[in-house]
Design a protein around this motif. Structure first.
Motif, PDB file in Angstrom:
ATOM      1  N   GLU A  19      29.405  25.363  56.833  1.00 57.89           N
ATOM      2  CA  GLU A  19      29.481  25.072  55.411  1.00 57.89           C
ATOM      3  C   GLU A  19      30.839  25.516  54.877  1.00 57.89           C
ATOM      4  OE1 GLU A  19      26.326  26.891  53.345  1.00 57.89           O
ATOM      5  OE2 GLU A  19      24.745  25.728  54.344  1.00 57.89           O
ATOM      6  N   PRO A  20      31.366  24.812  53.843  1.00 62.74           N
ATOM      7  CA  PRO A  20      32.654  25.210  53.274  1.00 62.74           C
ATOM      8  C   PRO A  20      32.579  26.616  52.684  1.00 62.74           C
ATOM      9  CG  PRO A  20      31.539  23.600  51.866  1.00 62.74           C
ATOM     10  CD  PRO A  20      30.787  23.650  53.164  1.00 62.74           C
ATOM     11  N   ALA A  21      33.671  27.338  52.818  1.00 66.47           N
ATOM     12  CA  ALA A  21      33.713  28.721  52.332  1.00 66.47           C
ATOM     13  C   ALA A  21      33.574  28.753  50.814  1.00 66.47           C
ATOM     14  CB  ALA A  21      35.027  29.380  52.757  1.00 66.47           C
ATOM     15  N   ASP A  22      32.865  29.752  50.316  1.00 68.08           N
ATOM     16  CA  ASP A  22      32.696  29.938  48.880  1.00 68.08           C
ATOM     17  C   ASP A  22      33.839  30.799  48.368  1.00 68.08           C
ATOM     18  OD1 ASP A  22      31.942  30.442  46.310  1.00 68.08           O
ATOM     19  OD2 ASP A  22      30.107  31.545  46.814  1.00 68.08           O
ATOM     20  N   PRO A  23      34.730  30.260  47.499  1.00 72.49           N
ATOM     21  CA  PRO A  23      35.871  31.056  47.027  1.00 72.49           C
ATOM     22  C   PRO A  23      35.447  32.295  46.253  1.00 72.49           C
ATOM     23  CG  PRO A  23      35.628  29.041  45.739  1.00 72.49           C
ATOM     24  CD  PRO A  23      34.701  28.924  46.927  1.00 72.49           C
ATOM     25  N   LEU A  24      34.279  32.245  45.609  1.00 74.05           N
ATOM     26  CA  LEU A  24      33.836  33.396  44.820  1.00 74.05           C
ATOM     27  C   LEU A  24      33.388  34.559  45.687  1.00 74.05           C
ATOM     28  CD1 LEU A  24      31.887  31.727  41.875  1.00 74.05           C
ATOM     29  CD2 LEU A  24      34.259  32.480  41.962  1.00 74.05           C
ATOM     30  N   ALA A  25      33.192  34.289  46.992  1.00 77.33           N
ATOM     31  CA  ALA A  25      32.792  35.376  47.883  1.00 77.33           C
ATOM     32  C   ALA A  25      33.877  36.445  47.960  1.00 77.33           C
ATOM     33  CB  ALA A  25      32.486  34.830  49.276  1.00 77.33           C
ATOM     34  N   LYS A  26      35.121  36.044  47.682  1.00 76.52           N
ATOM     35  CA  LYS A  26      36.235  36.984  47.739  1.00 76.52           C
ATOM     36  C   LYS A  26      36.661  37.469  46.349  1.00 76.52           C
ATOM     37  CE  LYS A  26      38.159  35.049  52.003  1.00 76.52           C
ATOM     38  NZ  LYS A  26      39.376  34.468  52.633  1.00 76.52           N
ATOM     39  N   LEU A  27      35.870  37.107  45.337  1.00 75.20           N
ATOM     40  CA  LEU A  27      36.230  37.491  43.982  1.00 75.20           C
ATOM     41  C   LEU A  27      36.077  38.999  43.790  1.00 75.20           C
ATOM     42  CD1 LEU A  27      36.998  36.470  41.126  1.00 75.20           C
ATOM     43  CD2 LEU A  27      34.555  36.313  40.649  1.00 75.20           C
TER      44      LEU A  27
ATOM     45  N   GLU B 269      43.953  33.895  40.521  1.00 75.84           N
ATOM     46  CA  GLU B 269      44.275  32.467  40.470  1.00 75.84           C
ATOM     47  C   GLU B 269      44.200  31.842  41.865  1.00 75.84           C
ATOM     48  OE1 GLU B 269      47.202  31.971  36.625  1.00 75.84           O
ATOM     49  OE2 GLU B 269      48.090  32.781  38.466  1.00 75.84           O
ATOM     50  N   TYR B 270      44.666  32.566  42.872  1.00 76.81           N
ATOM     51  CA  TYR B 270      44.595  32.055  44.247  1.00 76.81           C
ATOM     52  C   TYR B 270      43.135  31.920  44.689  1.00 76.81           C
ATOM     53  CZ  TYR B 270      45.153  31.794  49.318  1.00 76.81           C
ATOM     54  OH  TYR B 270      45.073  31.393  50.619  1.00 76.81           O
ATOM     55  N   THR B 271      42.308  32.916  44.354  1.00 75.66           N
ATOM     56  CA  THR B 271      40.892  32.878  44.728  1.00 75.66           C
ATOM     57  C   THR B 271      40.184  31.688  44.083  1.00 75.66           C
ATOM     58  OG1 THR B 271      40.816  35.282  44.984  1.00 75.66           O
ATOM     59  CG2 THR B 271      38.715  34.153  44.663  1.00 75.66           C
ATOM     60  N   LEU B 272      40.501  31.434  42.817  1.00 78.78           N
ATOM     61  CA  LEU B 272      39.838  30.355  42.081  1.00 78.78           C
ATOM     62  C   LEU B 272      40.508  29.005  42.307  1.00 78.78           C
ATOM     63  CD1 LEU B 272      39.169  32.229  38.715  1.00 78.78           C
ATOM     64  CD2 LEU B 272      37.560  31.800  40.589  1.00 78.78           C
TER      65      LEU B 272
ATOM     66  N   LEU C  90      38.883  40.531  37.583  1.00 78.91           N
ATOM     67  CA  LEU C  90      38.348  39.957  36.342  1.00 78.91           C
ATOM     68  C   LEU C  90      38.609  40.889  35.163  1.00 78.91           C
ATOM     69  CD1 LEU C  90      34.875  38.254  36.975  1.00 78.91           C
ATOM     70  CD2 LEU C  90      36.995  37.198  36.186  1.00 78.91           C
ATOM     71  N   LYS C  91      38.495  42.185  35.381  1.00 82.86           N
ATOM     72  CA  LYS C  91      38.764  43.141  34.300  1.00 82.86           C
ATOM     73  C   LYS C  91      40.232  43.083  33.887  1.00 82.86           C
ATOM     74  CE  LYS C  91      36.910  46.792  36.302  1.00 82.86           C
ATOM     75  NZ  LYS C  91      36.431  48.195  36.486  1.00 82.86           N
ATOM     76  N   VAL C  92      41.115  42.943  34.862  1.00 79.53           N
ATOM     77  CA  VAL C  92      42.541  42.791  34.551  1.00 79.53           C
ATOM     78  C   VAL C  92      42.764  41.490  33.778  1.00 79.53           C
ATOM     79  CG1 VAL C  92      44.815  42.405  35.561  1.00 79.53           C
ATOM     80  CG2 VAL C  92      43.340  44.195  36.485  1.00 79.53           C
ATOM     81  N   PHE C  93      42.073  40.445  34.177  1.00 80.93           N
ATOM     82  CA  PHE C  93      42.169  39.151  33.488  1.00 80.93           C
ATOM     83  C   PHE C  93      41.734  39.279  32.030  1.00 80.93           C
ATOM     84  CE2 PHE C  93      39.584  35.390  32.260  1.00 80.93           C
ATOM     85  CZ  PHE C  93      40.620  34.475  32.077  1.00 80.93           C
ATOM     86  N   LEU C  94      40.593  39.900  31.784  1.00 83.10           N
ATOM     87  CA  LEU C  94      40.084  40.041  30.421  1.00 83.10           C
ATOM     88  C   LEU C  94      41.025  40.873  29.560  1.00 83.10           C
ATOM     89  CD1 LEU C  94      36.291  40.595  31.181  1.00 83.10           C
ATOM     90  CD2 LEU C  94      37.298  38.651  29.978  1.00 83.10           C
ATOM     91  N   THR C  95      41.571  41.945  30.119  1.00 82.11           N
ATOM     92  CA  THR C  95      42.516  42.776  29.365  1.00 82.11           C
ATOM     93  C   THR C  95      43.791  42.003  29.068  1.00 82.11           C
ATOM     94  OG1 THR C  95      41.642  44.760  30.439  1.00 82.11           O
ATOM     95  CG2 THR C  95      43.789  44.948  29.364  1.00 82.11           C
ATOM     96  N   SER C  96      44.255  41.197  30.019  1.00 86.46           N
ATOM     97  CA  SER C  96      45.467  40.403  29.814  1.00 86.46           C
ATOM     98  C   SER C  96      45.269  39.353  28.735  1.00 86.46           C
ATOM     99  CB  SER C  96      45.879  39.727  31.133  1.00 86.46           C
ATOM    100  OG  SER C  96      46.150  40.684  32.133  1.00 86.46           O
ATOM    101  N   VAL C  97      44.063  38.781  28.672  1.00 80.24           N
ATOM    102  CA  VAL C  97      43.761  37.813  27.608  1.00 80.24           C
ATOM    103  C   VAL C  97      43.838  38.499  26.257  1.00 80.24           C
ATOM    104  CG1 VAL C  97      41.955  36.360  26.611  1.00 80.24           C
ATOM    105  CG2 VAL C  97      42.351  36.315  29.072  1.00 80.24           C
ATOM    106  N   ARG C  98      43.233  39.676  26.138  1.00 83.55           N
ATOM    107  CA  ARG C  98      43.222  40.382  24.867  1.00 83.55           C
ATOM    108  C   ARG C  98      44.621  40.834  24.462  1.00 83.55           C
ATOM    109  NH1 ARG C  98      40.208  44.264  26.167  1.00 83.55           N
ATOM    110  NH2 ARG C  98      41.573  46.068  25.985  1.00 83.55           N
TER     111      ARG C  98
END
Length: 322
Positions: free
Chosen positions: A3-11, A50-53, A16-24
């Motif tokens: 089966e194709p690899a799930d990119p979220l498995a490496k999330l 970004e690479y993971t997603l 995500l916390k860094v992403f949310l803080t950067s948005v704010r």
């Protein structure tokens, strides 16, 4: 067949916390200061996410970080994750955990001349809530997470928002006694055409809700313009002309006196919360605190009692937990 690899498995949740803080924070530098990690670490984690997603989350320009369409979708899902964790924490604690960060946005005038001096008791009651106050002269995009909560003089339009009317305030005309001694005191509306006024700098006013001078005076002869309510108040205090101000702007009277007190305008106060945060305990606590404050201070905000009386009503609201 594999089966194709799930990119979220490496999330990585830290990414995500860094992403949310950067948005704010809207910049890598500000996010690094907020998180107390290096600029390169923030950049590396955003790039890894970004690479993971498999796609870009931000457009990077001179104004900072701007979310892409895909980035806004990721933000929505990340907010849901945060809300779920907060709800789980509340379920475990049994009484609602009010820790967290609230970026609260509103107009400069009400922030500086009314709200800021009334926040100490909230902070004392909720020491685990970090309150960030953002002042602005435009509509804040709650759906883009420019802020978590927005107090405005108009009802915002858009998606992912929970909005409610939370109070009202009145606007009147004021002038210094020196100005009135030199130019005369208007006795009826027809006298207003003979006077000079202080008003908003039109090209910097994005919100019709603050065009209250024109609502009170037809074709006013403006001699001083500013995009700041505080600067307008100071100019009127110095005798430049008559100014239209909300009653909350006169907390210390500032030697301004009312002109034709029966001539007033009214604005409603609207509280807008990001839809995914509306049940978070720390958001609910601040919303309830402001609702109680505006209710207690209603007569003052509408100009029915002088500032000294509002000191006592405000104290009653602050003395209660939100």
């Amino acid at each position: 067949m594999a089966e194709p690899a799930d990119p979220l498995a490496k999330l990585d949740w830290d990414d995500l916390k860094v992403f949310l803080t950067s948005v704010r924070c809207q910049s890598v530098s500000a996010a690094s200061r907020e998180l107390n990690i290096s600029h390169s670490t923030v950049s590396r984690r955003l790039s890894r996410l970004e690479y993971t997603l498999g796609t870009a989350l931000f457009e990077r320009n001179r104004d900072g970080l701007m979310l892409t369409t895909f980035g806004r979708m990721v933000l929505r899902r990340a907010d849901e994750v945060v809300a779920g964790i907060n709800n789980l924490r509340s379920d475990i604690s049994g009484d609602g955990d009010t820790r967290g960060v609230i970026r609260f946005a509103t107009m400069e005038g009400i922030a500086s001349l009314y709200l800021s001096s009334r926040l100490a008791k909230f902070q004392a009651n909720y020491p685990s809530v970090r309150l960030e106050l953002l002042t602005t002269a435009r509509q804040v995009q709650i759906s883009h997470r420019e802020a978590d909560m927005f107090l405005s003089f108009f009802k915002p339009q858009g998606d992912k928002m929970a909005t409610q009317k939370i109070g009202s305030f009145a606007i009147g005309l004021y002038a210094s006694q020196d100005y009135l001694d030199r130019h005369g005191t208007p006795t009826d509306a027809s006298d207003l055409t003979d006077h000079a006024y202080v008003g908003y700098l039109d090209q910097f006013v994005e919100l019709d809700a603050v065009r209250w001078l024109e609502e009170l005076v037809q074709n006013p002869r403006i001699v001083f313009w500013s995009n700041s309510m505080i600067a307008q108040r100071a100019a009127a205090r110095g005798g430049l002309g008559i100014v239209a101000l909300p009653h909350f702007a006169l907390a210390d009277q500032e030697v301004l006196v009312p002109v034709l007190p029966e001539l007033t305008a009214k604005r409603n106060l609207w509280m807008t919360v990001h839809h995914d945060l509306r049940h978070s305990p720390h958001i609910v606590a601040l919303r309830n605190y402001f609702a109680r404050l505006f209710q207690e201070d209603a007569d003052y905000l509408m100009g029915r009692v002088p500032p000294a009386c509002a000191t006592q009503t405000g104290k009653r609201a602050q003395a209660e937990t939100a």
